[in-house]
Motif scaffolding. Structure first.
Motif, PDB file in Angstrom:
ATOM      1  N   LEU A  86      33.684  45.042  34.338  1.00 33.30           N
ATOM      2  CA  LEU A  86      34.913  45.489  34.999  1.00 33.30           C
ATOM      3  C   LEU A  86      36.067  45.477  34.009  1.00 33.30           C
ATOM      4  CD1 LEU A  86      34.749  43.515  38.378  1.00 33.30           C
ATOM      5  CD2 LEU A  86      34.060  45.884  37.959  1.00 33.30           C
ATOM      6  N   ASN A  87      36.980  46.450  34.141  1.00 36.41           N
ATOM      7  CA  ASN A  87      38.168  46.415  33.311  1.00 36.41           C
ATOM      8  C   ASN A  87      39.132  45.345  33.826  1.00 36.41           C
ATOM      9  OD1 ASN A  87      39.497  47.568  35.520  1.00 36.41           O
ATOM     10  ND2 ASN A  87      39.587  49.619  34.619  1.00 36.41           N
ATOM     11  N   VAL A  88      40.258  45.204  33.154  1.00 30.22           N
ATOM     12  CA  VAL A  88      41.203  44.148  33.524  1.00 30.22           C
ATOM     13  C   VAL A  88      41.637  44.276  34.975  1.00 30.22           C
ATOM     14  CG1 VAL A  88      43.568  43.329  33.137  1.00 30.22           C
ATOM     15  CG2 VAL A  88      42.043  43.699  31.196  1.00 30.22           C
ATOM     16  N   LEU A  89      42.039  45.471  35.369  1.00 31.84           N
ATOM     17  CA  LEU A  89      42.498  45.662  36.747  1.00 31.84           C
ATOM     18  C   LEU A  89      41.375  45.380  37.737  1.00 31.84           C
ATOM     19  CD1 LEU A  89      44.868  46.439  38.534  1.00 31.84           C
ATOM     20  CD2 LEU A  89      44.142  48.826  38.368  1.00 31.84           C
ATOM     21  N   GLY A  90      40.166  45.768  37.388  1.00 30.13           N
ATOM     22  CA  GLY A  90      39.026  45.491  38.262  1.00 30.13           C
ATOM     23  C   GLY A  90      38.764  44.011  38.422  1.00 30.13           C
ATOM     24  N   ASN A  91      38.903  43.246  37.329  1.00 23.83           N
ATOM     25  CA  ASN A  91      38.738  41.795  37.408  1.00 23.83           C
ATOM     26  C   ASN A  91      39.803  41.167  38.292  1.00 23.83           C
ATOM     27  OD1 ASN A  91      36.688  40.162  35.596  1.00 23.83           O
ATOM     28  ND2 ASN A  91      37.150  42.041  34.463  1.00 23.83           N
ATOM     29  N   VAL A  92      41.032  41.666  38.186  1.00 21.93           N
ATOM     30  CA  VAL A  92      42.154  41.085  38.938  1.00 21.93           C
ATOM     31  C   VAL A  92      42.067  41.421  40.424  1.00 21.93           C
ATOM     32  CG1 VAL A  92      44.663  41.177  39.224  1.00 21.93           C
ATOM     33  CG2 VAL A  92      43.679  40.996  36.937  1.00 21.93           C
ATOM     34  N   THR A  93      41.537  42.586  40.752  1.00 18.73           N
ATOM     35  CA  THR A  93      41.564  43.040  42.147  1.00 18.73           C
ATOM     36  C   THR A  93      40.269  42.786  42.914  1.00 18.73           C
ATOM     37  OG1 THR A  93      40.853  45.275  41.490  1.00 18.73           O
ATOM     38  CG2 THR A  93      43.230  44.849  41.610  1.00 18.73           C
ATOM     39  N   LEU A  94      39.240  42.322  42.249  1.00 17.89           N
ATOM     40  CA  LEU A  94      37.937  42.160  42.915  1.00 17.89           C
ATOM     41  C   LEU A  94      38.003  41.163  44.069  1.00 17.89           C
ATOM     42  CD1 LEU A  94      34.905  42.936  42.865  1.00 17.89           C
ATOM     43  CD2 LEU A  94      34.552  40.933  41.383  1.00 17.89           C
ATOM     44  N   ALA A  95      38.494  39.959  43.806  1.00 22.48           N
ATOM     45  CA  ALA A  95      38.516  38.923  44.840  1.00 22.48           C
ATOM     46  C   ALA A  95      39.420  39.271  46.024  1.00 22.48           C
ATOM     47  CB  ALA A  95      38.912  37.575  44.235  1.00 22.48           C
ATOM     48  N   PRO A  96      40.643  39.783  45.798  1.00 21.60           N
ATOM     49  CA  PRO A  96      41.462  40.157  46.953  1.00 21.60           C
ATOM     50  C   PRO A  96      40.771  41.155  47.880  1.00 21.60           C
ATOM     51  CG  PRO A  96      42.815  40.100  44.983  1.00 21.60           C
ATOM     52  CD  PRO A  96      41.396  39.913  44.532  1.00 21.60           C
ATOM     53  N   GLN A  97      39.998  42.069  47.308  1.00 18.34           N
ATOM     54  CA  GLN A  97      39.303  43.050  48.136  1.00 18.34           C
ATOM     55  C   GLN A  97      38.139  42.429  48.897  1.00 18.34           C
ATOM     56  OE1 GLN A  97      38.710  47.162  46.290  1.00 18.34           O
ATOM     57  NE2 GLN A  97      39.357  46.000  44.485  1.00 18.34           N
ATOM     58  N   HIS A  98      37.327  41.652  48.202  1.00 17.27           N
ATOM     59  CA  HIS A  98      36.086  41.168  48.810  1.00 17.27           C
ATOM     60  C   HIS A  98      36.249  39.863  49.576  1.00 17.27           C
ATOM     61  CE1 HIS A  98      33.279  44.136  47.071  1.00 17.27           C
ATOM     62  NE2 HIS A  98      34.161  44.187  46.085  1.00 17.27           N
ATOM     63  N   VAL A  99      37.248  39.055  49.208  1.00 15.48           N
ATOM     64  CA  VAL A  99      37.444  37.774  49.885  1.00 15.48           C
ATOM     65  C   VAL A  99      38.511  37.887  50.971  1.00 15.48           C
ATOM     66  CG1 VAL A  99      38.086  35.349  49.619  1.00 15.48           C
ATOM     67  CG2 VAL A  99      36.721  36.486  47.852  1.00 15.48           C
ATOM     68  N   ARG A 100      39.620  38.537  50.653  1.00 17.12           N
ATOM     69  CA  ARG A 100      40.722  38.663  51.613  1.00 17.12           C
ATOM     70  C   ARG A 100      40.691  39.971  52.390  1.00 17.12           C
ATOM     71  NH1 ARG A 100      44.073  34.456  51.441  1.00 17.12           N
ATOM     72  NH2 ARG A 100      44.487  33.342  49.500  1.00 17.12           N
ATOM     73  N   GLY A 101      39.803  40.893  52.015  1.00 18.19           N
ATOM     74  CA  GLY A 101      39.661  42.144  52.756  1.00 18.19           C
ATOM     75  C   GLY A 101      40.799  43.119  52.552  1.00 18.19           C
ATOM     76  N   ILE A 102      41.479  43.038  51.419  1.00 20.22           N
ATOM     77  CA  ILE A 102      42.594  43.940  51.135  1.00 20.22           C
ATOM     78  C   ILE A 102      42.060  45.288  50.663  1.00 20.22           C
ATOM     79  CG2 ILE A 102      44.622  44.288  49.660  1.00 20.22           C
ATOM     80  CD1 ILE A 102      44.956  41.258  49.598  1.00 20.22           C
ATOM     81  N   GLU A 103      42.664  46.364  51.131  1.00 24.67           N
ATOM     82  CA  GLU A 103      42.245  47.705  50.723  1.00 24.67           C
ATOM     83  C   GLU A 103      42.430  47.884  49.217  1.00 24.67           C
ATOM     84  OE1 GLU A 103      40.834  50.087  52.476  1.00 24.67           O
ATOM     85  OE2 GLU A 103      40.853  48.912  54.338  1.00 24.67           O
ATOM     86  N   LYS A 104      41.556  48.697  48.614  1.00 25.33           N
ATOM     87  CA  LYS A 104      41.562  48.874  47.159  1.00 25.33           C
ATOM     88  C   LYS A 104      42.917  49.331  46.640  1.00 25.33           C
ATOM     89  CE  LYS A 104      39.241  51.292  43.375  1.00 25.33           C
ATOM     90  NZ  LYS A 104      38.177  52.249  42.980  1.00 25.33           N
ATOM     91  N   ALA A 105      43.531  50.325  47.272  1.00 29.27           N
ATOM     92  CA  ALA A 105      44.815  50.854  46.804  1.00 29.27           C
ATOM     93  C   ALA A 105      45.898  49.782  46.822  1.00 29.27           C
ATOM     94  CB  ALA A 105      45.237  52.053  47.660  1.00 29.27           C
ATOM     95  N   GLU A 106      45.924  48.980  47.889  1.00 37.24           N
ATOM     96  CA  GLU A 106      46.915  47.916  47.994  1.00 37.24           C
ATOM     97  C   GLU A 106      46.664  46.837  46.953  1.00 37.24           C
ATOM     98  OE1 GLU A 106      48.560  44.590  51.207  1.00 37.24           O
ATOM     99  OE2 GLU A 106      47.170  46.168  51.860  1.00 37.24           O
ATOM    100  N   ALA A 107      45.370  46.488  46.765  1.00 38.33           N
ATOM    101  CA  ALA A 107      45.016  45.467  45.786  1.00 38.33           C
ATOM    102  C   ALA A 107      45.400  45.917  44.374  1.00 38.33           C
ATOM    103  CB  ALA A 107      43.521  45.163  45.850  1.00 38.33           C
ATOM    104  N   GLU A 108      45.175  47.194  44.075  1.00 36.11           N
ATOM    105  CA  GLU A 108      45.510  47.702  42.745  1.00 36.11           C
ATOM    106  C   GLU A 108      47.020  47.748  42.534  1.00 36.11           C
ATOM    107  OE1 GLU A 108      43.467  51.388  42.191  1.00 36.11           O
ATOM    108  OE2 GLU A 108      41.583  50.396  41.632  1.00 36.11           O
ATOM    109  N   LYS A 109      47.766  48.108  43.557  1.00 34.54           N
ATOM    110  CA  LYS A 109      49.222  48.113  43.447  1.00 34.54           C
ATOM    111  C   LYS A 109      49.741  46.704  43.149  1.00 34.54           C
ATOM    112  CE  LYS A 109      53.434  49.294  46.028  1.00 34.54           C
ATOM    113  NZ  LYS A 109      53.968  49.811  47.322  1.00 34.54           N
ATOM    114  N   SER A 110      49.225  45.725  43.884  1.00 32.04           N
ATOM    115  CA  SER A 110      49.632  44.333  43.663  1.00 32.04           C
ATOM    116  C   SER A 110      49.162  43.847  42.300  1.00 32.04           C
ATOM    117  CB  SER A 110      49.067  43.436  44.762  1.00 32.04           C
ATOM    118  OG  SER A 110      49.569  43.800  46.032  1.00 32.04           O
ATOM    119  N   GLY A 111      47.936  44.261  41.917  1.00 28.96           N
ATOM    120  CA  GLY A 111      47.382  43.843  40.632  1.00 28.96           C
ATOM    121  C   GLY A 111      48.207  44.361  39.463  1.00 28.96           C
TER     122      GLY A 111
END
Length: 234
Positions: A86-111
């Protein structure tokens, strides 16, 4: 808190309280129980006796309690352990998506906002093998922060870094401390401890030998073991 490994007692009765927004730095010689202590705080090691309460939740062997506490507690280790595929953004956004159920677009914006805050906006598309060791540790910190923890634990996050990379990581940790994050840091970086800590715990032989503010501990240590340790490293 008591923790043993077979017949070896790593923690012999450690008791302390950490206030919200407080930065506590744990120092001591190798083998004193520092890493064991911090790993017990989120159940990476199960303590044998005593009570651990984090944010009003008692840490027991109950899986639900462990998950609740881990959702509130971020941890950064000696090695970054990023996912190489995974790239940097993918590493940062993986857990919020899979653990907290955050949508990918929102997770990437926050990331991306988080990477910008930590001075790493230009690294978002890089992969771990394209980063220096210091950059990898900064990404590991961002990955933990992406889960919006209330407490951050650091287990000697600069021990494997050269001096230049160490400064990079300590700068990020200092910014995090100044933002009001509650932090527990195991480190050998005495300059960081002196500058950033609200309180320092000196651990030796599995017990807290002495605690106090950086000024108290560095300028007027009371215990002979503390004096000996500091004289060897300062």
């Amino acid at each position: 808190m008591i923790k043993s490994f077979g017949e070896f007692r790593a923690l012999r009765g450690v008791t302390f309280t950490i206030e919200e927004r407080e930065v506590v730095v744990i120092i001591g010689p190798s083998g004193s129980g520092k890493s064991t202590l911090i790993r017990c705080l989120n159940h990476l090691e199960a303590h044998d006796h005593g009570t651990i309460i984090i944010d009003g939740i008692e840490l027991t062997g109950d899986v639900a309690d462990v998950e609740k506490i881990r959702s509130e507690v971020g941890m950064v280790f000696q090695q970054s352990s990023l996912f190489p595929e995974l790239n940097v953004l993918g590493n940062v956004t993986l857990a919020p998506q899979h653990v907290r159920g955050i949508e990918k677009a929102e997770a990437e914006k926050s990331g991306i906002a988080l990477l910008e805050r930590l001075g790493m906006a230009g690294l978002a598309e890089r992969f771990p093998d394209q980063l220096s060791s210091g950059q990898q540790q900064r990404v590991a910190i961002a990955r933990s922060l992406a889960m919006e923890p209330r407490i951050m634990l650091f287990d000697e996050p600069t021990s494997a870094l050269d001096p230049e990379m160490t400064v990079e990581v300590l700068d990020v940790m200092g910014e995090l401390a100044r933002s009001g994050m509650t932090m527990v840091v195991v480190t050998h970086e005495m300059g960081f401890a002196r500058e950033v800590a609200d309180r320092i715990l000196f651990l030796d032989g599995g017990v807290i030998v002495e605690s106090g503010t950086p000024e108290q501990l560095f300028n007027d240590p009371q215990h002979h073991r503390t004096k000996t340790f500091l004289s060897q490293i300062l």
